[in-house]
Design an enzyme around this catalytic site. Structure first.
Site, PDB file in Angstrom:
ATOM      1  N   ASP A  21      35.994  30.055   5.344  1.00  0.00           N
ATOM      2  CA  ASP A  21      36.273  28.621   5.178  1.00  0.00           C
ATOM      3  C   ASP A  21      37.704  28.394   4.705  1.00  0.00           C
ATOM      4  O   ASP A  21      38.270  29.222   3.994  1.00  0.00           O
ATOM      5  CB  ASP A  21      35.274  28.045   4.155  1.00  0.00           C
ATOM      6  CG  ASP A  21      35.199  26.535   4.235  1.00  0.00           C
ATOM      7  OD1 ASP A  21      35.763  25.949   5.180  1.00  0.00           O
ATOM      8  OD2 ASP A  21      34.583  25.940   3.333  1.00  0.00           O
ATOM      9  N   ASN A  23      40.480  27.251   6.780  1.00  0.00           N
ATOM     10  CA  ASN A  23      41.597  27.368   7.742  1.00  0.00           C
ATOM     11  C   ASN A  23      42.398  26.071   7.810  1.00  0.00           C
ATOM     12  O   ASN A  23      43.633  26.091   7.826  1.00  0.00           O
ATOM     13  CB  ASN A  23      41.066  27.666   9.153  1.00  0.00           C
ATOM     14  CG  ASN A  23      40.471  29.048   9.272  1.00  0.00           C
ATOM     15  OD1 ASN A  23      40.574  29.843   8.355  1.00  0.00           O
ATOM     16  ND2 ASN A  23      39.843  29.330  10.402  1.00  0.00           N
ATOM     17  N   GLY A  24      41.666  24.955   7.874  1.00  0.00           N
ATOM     18  CA  GLY A  24      42.325  23.650   8.019  1.00  0.00           C
ATOM     19  C   GLY A  24      43.178  23.325   6.801  1.00  0.00           C
ATOM     20  O   GLY A  24      44.337  22.898   6.931  1.00  0.00           O
ATOM     21  N   ARG A  25      42.611  23.540   5.607  1.00  0.00           N
ATOM     22  CA  ARG A  25      43.356  23.225   4.371  1.00  0.00           C
ATOM     23  C   ARG A  25      44.553  24.145   4.194  1.00  0.00           C
ATOM     24  O   ARG A  25      45.607  23.731   3.725  1.00  0.00           O
ATOM     25  CB  ARG A  25      42.410  23.319   3.155  1.00  0.00           C
ATOM     26  CG  ARG A  25      41.577  22.070   2.967  1.00  0.00           C
ATOM     27  CD  ARG A  25      40.410  22.307   2.051  1.00  0.00           C
ATOM     28  NE  ARG A  25      39.368  23.076   2.719  1.00  0.00           N
ATOM     29  CZ  ARG A  25      38.401  23.718   2.089  1.00  0.00           C
ATOM     30  NH1 ARG A  25      38.350  23.703   0.773  1.00  0.00           N
ATOM     31  NH2 ARG A  25      37.489  24.364   2.768  1.00  0.00           N
ATOM     32  N   HIS A  38      43.534  28.193  12.158  1.00  0.00           N
ATOM     33  CA  HIS A  38      42.556  29.016  12.898  1.00  0.00           C
ATOM     34  C   HIS A  38      43.225  30.263  13.468  1.00  0.00           C
ATOM     35  O   HIS A  38      42.669  31.353  13.437  1.00  0.00           O
ATOM     36  CB  HIS A  38      41.916  28.196  14.019  1.00  0.00           C
ATOM     37  CG  HIS A  38      41.095  27.048  13.516  1.00  0.00           C
ATOM     38  ND1 HIS A  38      40.244  27.162  12.446  1.00  0.00           N
ATOM     39  CD2 HIS A  38      41.001  25.749  13.911  1.00  0.00           C
ATOM     40  CE1 HIS A  38      39.654  25.999  12.219  1.00  0.00           C
ATOM     41  NE2 HIS A  38      40.102  25.120  13.091  1.00  0.00           N
ATOM     42  N   SER A  66      29.638  26.899  13.553  1.00  0.00           N
ATOM     43  CA  SER A  66      28.272  26.413  13.311  1.00  0.00           C
ATOM     44  C   SER A  66      27.892  25.402  14.395  1.00  0.00           C
ATOM     45  O   SER A  66      28.773  24.865  15.088  1.00  0.00           O
ATOM     46  CB  SER A  66      28.191  25.737  11.938  1.00  0.00           C
ATOM     47  OG  SER A  66      28.917  24.528  11.963  1.00  0.00           O
ATOM     48  N   LEU A 132      29.684  50.503  12.850  1.00  0.00           N
ATOM     49  CA  LEU A 132      29.567  49.179  12.213  1.00  0.00           C
ATOM     50  C   LEU A 132      29.073  48.184  13.257  1.00  0.00           C
ATOM     51  O   LEU A 132      29.498  48.247  14.410  1.00  0.00           O
ATOM     52  CB  LEU A 132      30.965  48.751  11.710  1.00  0.00           C
ATOM     53  CG  LEU A 132      31.161  47.283  11.306  1.00  0.00           C
ATOM     54  CD1 LEU A 132      30.452  46.986   9.979  1.00  0.00           C
ATOM     55  CD2 LEU A 132      32.644  46.942  11.145  1.00  0.00           C
ATOM     56  N   ARG A 189      32.059  33.560   0.359  1.00  0.00           N
ATOM     57  CA  ARG A 189      32.578  32.317   0.924  1.00  0.00           C
ATOM     58  C   ARG A 189      33.969  32.064   0.373  1.00  0.00           C
ATOM     59  O   ARG A 189      34.177  32.104  -0.844  1.00  0.00           O
ATOM     60  CB  ARG A 189      31.679  31.120   0.607  1.00  0.00           C
ATOM     61  CG  ARG A 189      32.220  29.845   1.264  1.00  0.00           C
ATOM     62  CD  ARG A 189      31.299  28.657   1.169  1.00  0.00           C
ATOM     63  NE  ARG A 189      31.808  27.594   2.036  1.00  0.00           N
ATOM     64  CZ  ARG A 189      31.076  26.729   2.711  1.00  0.00           C
ATOM     65  NH1 ARG A 189      29.776  26.775   2.618  1.00  0.00           N
ATOM     66  NH2 ARG A 189      31.634  25.803   3.456  1.00  0.00           N
TER      67      ARG A 189
END
Ligand code: FPP
Length: 249
Positions: A21, A23-25, A38, A66, A132, A189
Site C-alpha cells: 500500500d 504507491n499513490g501517496r 506504481h 483487489s 518459492l 501492510r
C-alpha cells in the site's frame, strides 16, 4: 541495514502475505502522478521476491489488485494491467533463475485478455519450480473467494458427492483459491494503514500482523528482514497459554 544472518532459520514464517500500500501517496509526496508510484512499486516487488527466495520463505502472496480496484479511473487500471504484463515478461528470467513458481488467486476472468494470457503462460512455464511460490492476488476479494467456496461445496452436496457432516476446515480449505498453500504466518501492510481490506480472511486466522509506515515503493529486502525478526520475537500461542507452550502440551 538488517542482516539476513540474524534470522532464525528454524522459525521462518512459511507463508508471508503482503498488502503493498501507498504507491499513490509516495508519488504525490514527490509531486508526481500516481502511476509513477506504481512503476516504482515494481522495483520493491522485485527486491522482496528475491529477498524471500534468499531467506527461504516458501510462499509469498502479494496483494497486487483487489476487486475494488476495478473502480479506479480507467487510465490507472490500464497502467496497472500493463505493468503486470511487462513485469511478467521482464521477470521470467528472475523466476526461473531462482526456481520460483508463479501462481495467481482471484477472479482472473475479469482481466484483460492480454494480461490473462501472459499470466497463464508464466504460471505454466514455472509450474515445476519448487523453491518459492510467488502467489499474486489479482482481481482478488476474500469474501468472493469464500462465496465461491460455498457454491462449490453446495453443488457437491446437491449432487451427493459430499455430505453436510463431512464439511470441516479441510474441506473448506480445499475449496479456496489457496487450496495448495499453507496458512499465512505473517501479514505485512505498508503505508501506515491498519486494515486487512478483504485480503485472505480465512487463511490469516492465526497470522501475526506487521504494520510499517513506509510506503510500498520504499520497501526493500532489509525491511522484510526487519518484519521477520519482529515476527520471530513473538510467541504464537494458537489459543493456548504460555505455560502450555513451554511444556509442549
Ligand atoms: C497500492 O497503492 C498498490 C496497488 C493498488 C497496486 C500494487 C501494484 C504494484 C506494486 C505494481 C504491479 C504489481 C506487480 C505484481 C508487478 P495505492 O495505489 O493504493 O496507494 P495509495 O493508498 O497511496 O493511494
Amino acid at each position: 541495514m538488517e542482516d539476513i544472518s540474524k534470522i532464525n532459520k528454524q522459525r521462518l514464517p512459511k507463508h508471508i502475505a503482503i498488502i503493498m500500500d501507498g504507491n499513490g501517496r509516495w508519488a504525490k509526496q514527490k509531486g508526481k502522478l500516481r502511476v509513477f508510484g506504481h512503476k516504482n512499486g515494481v522495483k520493491a516487488v522485485r527486491d522482496v521476491v528475491e529477498g524471500s527466495a534468499e531467506i527461504g520463505v516458501k510462499v509469498l502472496t502479494l496483494y497486487a489488485f483487489s476487486t475494488e480496484n476495478w473502480n479506479r479511473p480507467k487510465a490507472e487500471v490500464d497502467v496497472l494491467m500493463n505493468l503486470l504484463v511487462s513485469s511478467l515478461k521482464k521477470e521470467l528470467k528472475l523466476l526461473q533463475d531462482n526456481n520460483i513458481r508463479l501462481q495467481a488467486i482471484g477472479n482472473l476472468e475479469k482481466l484483460p485478455k492480454k494480461a490473462k494470457r501472459e499470466l497463464e503462460e508464466v504460471i505454466q512455464i514455472t509450474k515445476n519450480n519448487t523453491h518459492l511460490v510467488l502467489n499474486l492476488a489479482i482481481s482478488y476479494s476474500a469474501k468472493e473467494e469464500i462465496v465461491n467456496a460455498f457454491k462449490k461445496i453446495s453443488k457437491k452436496i446437491v449432487n451427493n458427492e459430499l455430505s453436510i457432516e463431512e464439511i470441516d476446515e479441510n474441506i473448506i480449505n480445499n475449496h479456496l483459491y489457496t487450496r495448495n498453500l499453507p496458512d499465512v504466518d505473517l501479514v505485512i501492510r505498508t503505508s501506515g494503514e491498519k486494515r486487512i481490506s478483504n485480503f485472505l480472511l480465512w487463511q490469516i486466522a492465526y497470522a501475526e500482523l506487521y504494520f510499517t509506515d513506509l510506503f510500498w515503493p520504499d520497501f526493500r529486502k532489509t525491511h522484510l528482514i526487519q518484519a521477520i525478526l519482529d515476527y520471530q520475537q513473538r510467541e504464537r500461542r494458537f489459543g493456548k497459554t504460555s505455560d502450555q507452550l513451554k511444556n509442549n502440551e
